[in-house]
Design a protein around this motif. Sequence first.
Motif, mmCIF file in Angstrom:
data_model
loop_
_atom_site.group_PDB
_atom_site.id
_atom_site.type_symbol
_atom_site.label_atom_id
_atom_site.label_comp_id
_atom_site.label_asym_id
_atom_site.label_seq_id
_atom_site.Cartn_x
_atom_site.Cartn_y
_atom_site.Cartn_z
ATOM 1 N N TYR A 1 -1.256 8.139 13.928
ATOM 2 C CA TYR A 1 -0.787 7.424 12.736
ATOM 3 C C TYR A 1 -0.201 6.051 13.059
ATOM 4 O O TYR A 1 -0.547 5.045 12.435
ATOM 5 C CB TYR A 1 0.250 8.291 11.987
ATOM 6 N N ARG B 1 8.262 2.451 2.549
ATOM 7 C CA ARG B 1 7.986 3.878 2.754
ATOM 8 C C ARG B 1 9.292 4.626 2.932
ATOM 9 O O ARG B 1 10.373 4.031 2.952
ATOM 10 C CB ARG B 1 7.086 4.042 3.986
ATOM 11 N N ASP C 1 -4.503 8.141 4.822
ATOM 12 C CA ASP C 1 -4.254 8.316 6.266
ATOM 13 C C ASP C 1 -4.677 9.725 6.670
ATOM 14 O O ASP C 1 -3.848 10.629 6.754
ATOM 15 C CB ASP C 1 -2.756 8.122 6.560
ATOM 16 N N SER D 1 -2.079 2.798 11.504
ATOM 17 C CA SER D 1 -1.323 2.133 10.462
ATOM 18 C C SER D 1 -1.202 0.630 10.760
ATOM 19 O O SER D 1 -1.387 -0.212 9.876
ATOM 20 C CB SER D 1 0.054 2.789 10.401
ATOM 21 N N ALA E 1 0.293 5.011 1.429
ATOM 22 C CA ALA E 1 -0.670 5.552 2.394
ATOM 23 C C ALA E 1 -0.466 7.038 2.633
ATOM 24 O O ALA E 1 0.016 7.440 3.689
ATOM 25 C CB ALA E 1 -0.555 4.772 3.702
ATOM 26 N N PRO E 2 -0.803 7.864 1.653
ATOM 27 C CA PRO E 2 -0.557 9.294 1.846
ATOM 28 C C PRO E 2 -1.504 9.908 2.868
ATOM 29 O O PRO E 2 -2.638 9.467 3.016
ATOM 30 C CB PRO E 2 -0.844 9.882 0.465
ATOM 31 N N SER E 3 -1.000 10.913 3.565
ATOM 32 C CA SER E 3 -1.886 11.754 4.357
ATOM 33 C C SER E 3 -2.236 12.903 3.421
ATOM 34 O O SER E 3 -1.337 13.470 2.808
ATOM 35 C CB SER E 3 -1.147 12.290 5.576
ATOM 36 N N ARG F 1 0.834 -1.208 0.000
ATOM 37 C CA ARG F 1 0.000 0.000 0.000
ATOM 38 C C ARG F 1 0.860 1.245 0.000
ATOM 39 O O ARG F 1 1.971 1.283 0.531
ATOM 40 C CB ARG F 1 -0.979 -0.028 1.174
ATOM 41 N N HIS G 1 10.349 7.236 8.276
ATOM 42 C CA HIS G 1 9.502 6.379 9.107
ATOM 43 C C HIS G 1 10.267 5.316 9.875
ATOM 44 O O HIS G 1 9.661 4.536 10.608
ATOM 45 C CB HIS G 1 8.416 5.730 8.246
#
Length: 472
Positions: free
Chosen positions: A195, A213, A43, A199, A9-11, A7, A217
Motif C-alpha cells: 500500500y 485520510r 486500493d 499509494s 482510496a478504499p481497499s 482522492r 495513516h
Amino acid sequence: MNKVRLRYAPSPTGMLHIGGARTALFNFLYAKSLKGDFIVRIDDTDTERNVTGGESSQLSLLRWLGIKIDETVDTNSSYGPYRQSEKIDLYRKYISELIDSGKAYKCFHTNDEIDAERQLQKKEGKWNFMHQCSHKDLSKSEIKSLEDKMEFSVRIKTKNEGNVSWDDMIRGKITVNCDEIGDWVALRTNGIPTYNFTSVIDDYLMKITHVMRGEEHIANTPKQILLQEDLGFSIPVYSHLTLIVGEDKKKLSKRNESIVQFISQYKDLGYLPEAIINYLSLLGWSPKGHEEVFTIDELIELFNKEGFSKSSAIFDPKKMEWYNNQYINKLSDEDYFTFIEKYAPRELVKKYDLNLRKRIYNLFKPQIRSGIEIKDLTKIFIDFNKYENYTQDFNTVREVLINEIEKSSSFDKETISGIFNILKKEHKIAPKLIFMPTRLMVTGMEHGPDLKESMEILGMKEVIRRLKMYDK
Ligand code: GLU
C-alpha cells in the motif's frame, strides 16, 4: 495554480462504513469547495483481503449518498486505471528503478528469520520492530546467486539520521525521527507491491494535491514523504482526520453492536441520504457560527479547513435519527409517500386504498425517525389486540358510544366530534372518561396518532367491531 485534486482510496476489504463515507465526503467537499476534482481509487492489491461486492458497495453507496465522483473505475479519464491491481507492472518498473539507483534493495530473509529477529528485539525491550537487513549492501554477484534459489522482497532504504516533517492541514506540524522508520517492504515476496508504495506512485501520477485520510495513516505518511523525495515527486498537502468514536470513546468497530455502522444498513432502515450526509459532515468538522442543517450544495459553499476539529468525533445515533426525522419532514407529501410506502407492511397496502394510505402515513410524518418505523406505527390499522387492562369504568362510555355511532349515518372526523360532544353534553360523561378510554378500546394502545382521524380511517364497521369485542 494547479487544479485541486483529492482522492478517496478504499481497499475493497469490506462494505462502505460510516468512517469511510465520512473520509470520502470530506475529500469530496474539500475538492468541490476549491472547484477541484474528486477521485475514487480502488486500493485492491491486497487480493487476499478483498471481498466480493466490496468495490461496488463503495461506489454505488457513495453515489446514493449524493457524492459525485469525477473519476473512478467506470469513468473515462487519462489518469486511469483506477484499480491498483491493474497496474502491477507499472509499480514494478518504479521498483526496479529504485533498486538500480541504490534506493531500494532485495531482501532474501525468510519470514522465519524475520520473526526470530522480531522476538529478539522484543526481548531486548524494543517496542518498535525494525528489521536490520544485512542484504542492503550485497554485491551484484551475491544477489545473482541468491536470486536463483530464493524468494525476495524489496525494501526501501530509509536514512537513519535527521527527521521528516509535514504541515498537517488538521493537526499542524508533525515531525518524526527517521531512525524510527526502518527499511520498509515495497514489494512482497509474492511480487505484489504494498500500500505505501502504490499509494505514492498513484498520488503522483494522478496529480493528487491533497491527501486526506484517517488518523491511522499518520505512521505511513513519513514513509510516503521520504519515498516522494527519493523519486523527486511533489509532496501533496496531508491531513489526518480524527477518529470517530462511540459513547465509550473507543474507535467504532464491528464489536460495537449498539451502533449501526454500514451505509447499506442505513439505507435499508430507511434513512435519507441527505440526512446521513448532514450528520456525517459534522463528525470532525463544524461550520462555526452557522446553523447545522444543510444540503450537500450548501456544505460545499461552507466547507473550509478552519472547521476541522482536533479531537475525536462522538457518533450519536440519536442525533442521526434526529437529522433523518428533519429530512423526512422536508419531503413533499408525494415524495414522502413514495419513500415510506417501501417500508409499509404489505397487509396495509392490500387493505387500504391509496387515499387512505396517504392519510395513514401522514399521521406519522412528524414523529417518524426512520422508514422501517412505519411498520410498527401502522400496526393499529392492521391487527387489533384488545386493550388488556379494560375496567368496568369503560362500560359507561362504551355502550353509549356504540349506540351513538350506530345511529349516525356518516363517520368522518366531524361526525365523530359531534358524537363525542353528545357524550359530554347529553350523557354528561367527563372528558377523561371519554377520550383516553376510547383510544385504549379502539387502538389497544395508550399512545398513538390523532384519535378522530384514526377512527375515520378505520371506518365505522371496524370501530364498532372493536368496541363490541369487550362484551363479556
Ligand atoms: N487504502 C487505504 C485505506 O483504505 C487508503 C489510505 C489512504 O488514503 O492513503 O485505508
